[in-house]
Design a protein around this motif. Structure first.
Motif, short mmCIF file in Angstrom:
data_model
loop_
_atom_site.label_atom_id
_atom_site.label_comp_id
_atom_site.label_asym_id
_atom_site.label_seq_id
_atom_site.Cartn_x
_atom_site.Cartn_y
_atom_site.Cartn_z
N LYS A 177 -35.44 -25.24 -50.03
CA LYS A 177 -35.11 -25.86 -48.63
C LYS A 177 -33.84 -26.18 -48.95
O LYS A 177 -33.11 -26.99 -49.84
CB LYS A 177 -36.36 -27.38 -49.39
CG LYS A 177 -37.38 -27.14 -48.86
CD LYS A 177 -37.97 -28.60 -48.33
CE LYS A 177 -39.98 -28.86 -48.57
NZ LYS A 177 -40.62 -27.47 -47.42
N VAL A 178 -33.86 -26.37 -47.43
CA VAL A 178 -31.79 -26.66 -47.34
C VAL A 178 -31.67 -27.69 -45.86
O VAL A 178 -32.34 -27.82 -44.89
CB VAL A 178 -31.42 -24.60 -46.76
CG1 VAL A 178 -31.57 -24.59 -47.96
CG2 VAL A 178 -31.76 -24.42 -45.25
N GLY A 179 -30.27 -27.95 -45.82
CA GLY A 179 -29.63 -27.91 -44.36
C GLY A 179 -28.94 -28.15 -44.22
O GLY A 179 -28.54 -26.49 -43.83
N LEU A 180 -28.59 -28.13 -42.87
CA LEU A 180 -28.31 -27.26 -41.59
C LEU A 180 -27.23 -28.03 -40.67
O LEU A 180 -27.87 -29.33 -40.19
CB LEU A 180 -29.53 -26.39 -40.81
CG LEU A 180 -28.97 -25.44 -39.73
CD1 LEU A 180 -27.59 -24.20 -39.62
CD2 LEU A 180 -30.01 -24.80 -39.06
N VAL A 181 -26.53 -28.04 -40.43
CA VAL A 181 -25.33 -28.26 -39.48
C VAL A 181 -24.86 -27.88 -38.93
O VAL A 181 -24.12 -26.75 -39.11
CB VAL A 181 -24.01 -28.72 -40.46
CG1 VAL A 181 -22.38 -29.76 -39.47
CG2 VAL A 181 -24.67 -29.67 -41.87
N GLY A 182 -24.29 -28.25 -37.53
CA GLY A 182 -23.65 -27.51 -36.17
C GLY A 182 -23.11 -27.94 -35.11
O GLY A 182 -23.48 -29.07 -34.86
N GLU A 183 -21.87 -26.95 -35.58
CA GLU A 183 -20.70 -28.55 -34.48
C GLU A 183 -20.45 -27.96 -32.87
O GLU A 183 -20.47 -26.50 -32.92
CB GLU A 183 -19.28 -28.09 -35.92
CG GLU A 183 -18.52 -29.02 -34.66
CD GLU A 183 -17.15 -28.73 -35.48
OE1 GLU A 183 -16.15 -29.73 -35.80
OE2 GLU A 183 -17.07 -27.78 -35.71
N ARG A 184 -20.41 -28.80 -32.00
CA ARG A 184 -20.31 -27.83 -31.12
C ARG A 184 -21.20 -27.07 -30.33
O ARG A 184 -22.38 -26.68 -30.00
CB ARG A 184 -18.85 -27.69 -30.42
CG ARG A 184 -18.16 -29.75 -30.50
CD ARG A 184 -16.84 -29.62 -30.31
NE ARG A 184 -16.08 -28.42 -32.03
CZ ARG A 184 -14.45 -29.27 -32.05
NH1 ARG A 184 -13.71 -29.14 -31.06
NH2 ARG A 184 -13.68 -28.50 -32.42
N ALA A 185 -19.89 -26.01 -29.82
CA ALA A 185 -20.37 -24.23 -29.46
C ALA A 185 -21.71 -24.30 -30.02
O ALA A 185 -22.62 -23.42 -30.15
CB ALA A 185 -19.42 -23.86 -28.99
#
Length: 208
Positions: A91-99
């Motif tokens: 299981k993983v974490g996911l980070v998305g910034e802006r665009a």
């Protein structure tokens, strides 16, 4: 810098943090610093491996039409393959910034329970009815617990965060005070909130 296949080219990504750590967090960003550590001092305080992926045009084109043969849809498939290769069976974490935020949201939805934590930083809500109609069903079925971070001069604000908050099954919003935003243009960045983002994306991974 490592490379992953994408269409007739390659996606660039870099791994850092703790090699072999049981928790893996994927970070999707754009621009020259996309594959760099947002804050090495913060990262060193977590037993976690980070896989930072750099995205740019055309990888972000046509984000409302995922699941088809658009550039963005194919990017999601390439990211799924990269996730499967870099964190098999975990299981993983996911980070998305802006665009890169919409890609992160669609990747989390595509991966189902594999992605159990999601962070979006400074991500605008869809700007037109068609985009809203296409994105809402995915948000309704998002398995990940989400943290929505906004603040500063924009372009994403509280109204954008509330749009996502109302449509996600498990989500919370955090508004960063202006005094804590150190960017030149006054926009919230992943660097300024990296400790918050990593604590959510990698629960229990802080070093004691």
């Amino acid at each position: 810098m490592s490379l992953a296949p994408w269409l007739d080219g390659e996606l660039g990504y870099r791994s850092f943090g703790t090699p072999g750590a049981p928790r893996v967090v994927f970070v999707l960003r754009t621009g020259d610093v996309a594959t760099t550590d947002p804050d090495t001092r913060v990262t060193s305080g977590f037993d976690v491996r980070i896989v930072a992926v750099g995205l740019d045009a055309p990888e972000l084109e046509d984000p409302p039409v995922f699941g088809g043969q658009t550039s963005a849809g194919l990017t999601v498939e390439a990211l799924r393959a990269l996730l499967d290769r870099e964190a098999p069976g975990a299981k993983v974490g996911l980070v998305g910034e802006r665009a890169a935020g919409p890609i992160a949201i669609y990747l989390a939805a595509a991966m189902g329970p594999v992605v159990d934590r999601l962070v979006i930083v400074g991500v605008e809500s869809p700007s037109d009815p068609l985009s809203r109609d296409l994105r809402t069903p995915l948000l309704d079925h998002l398995d990940a617990e989400a943290l929505i971070i906004v603040g500063g001069a924009g372009p994403a604000g509280v109204a954008d965060a509330e749009w996502y908050l109302e449509r996600m099954r498990a989500a919370e919003m955090e508004v960063v005070p202006d005094a804590e935003i150190g960017s030149v243009n006054g926009h919230v960045t992943l660097t300024s909130v990296w400790a918050r983002a990593l604590a959510h994306a990698a629960p229990g991974a802080e070093r004691r």
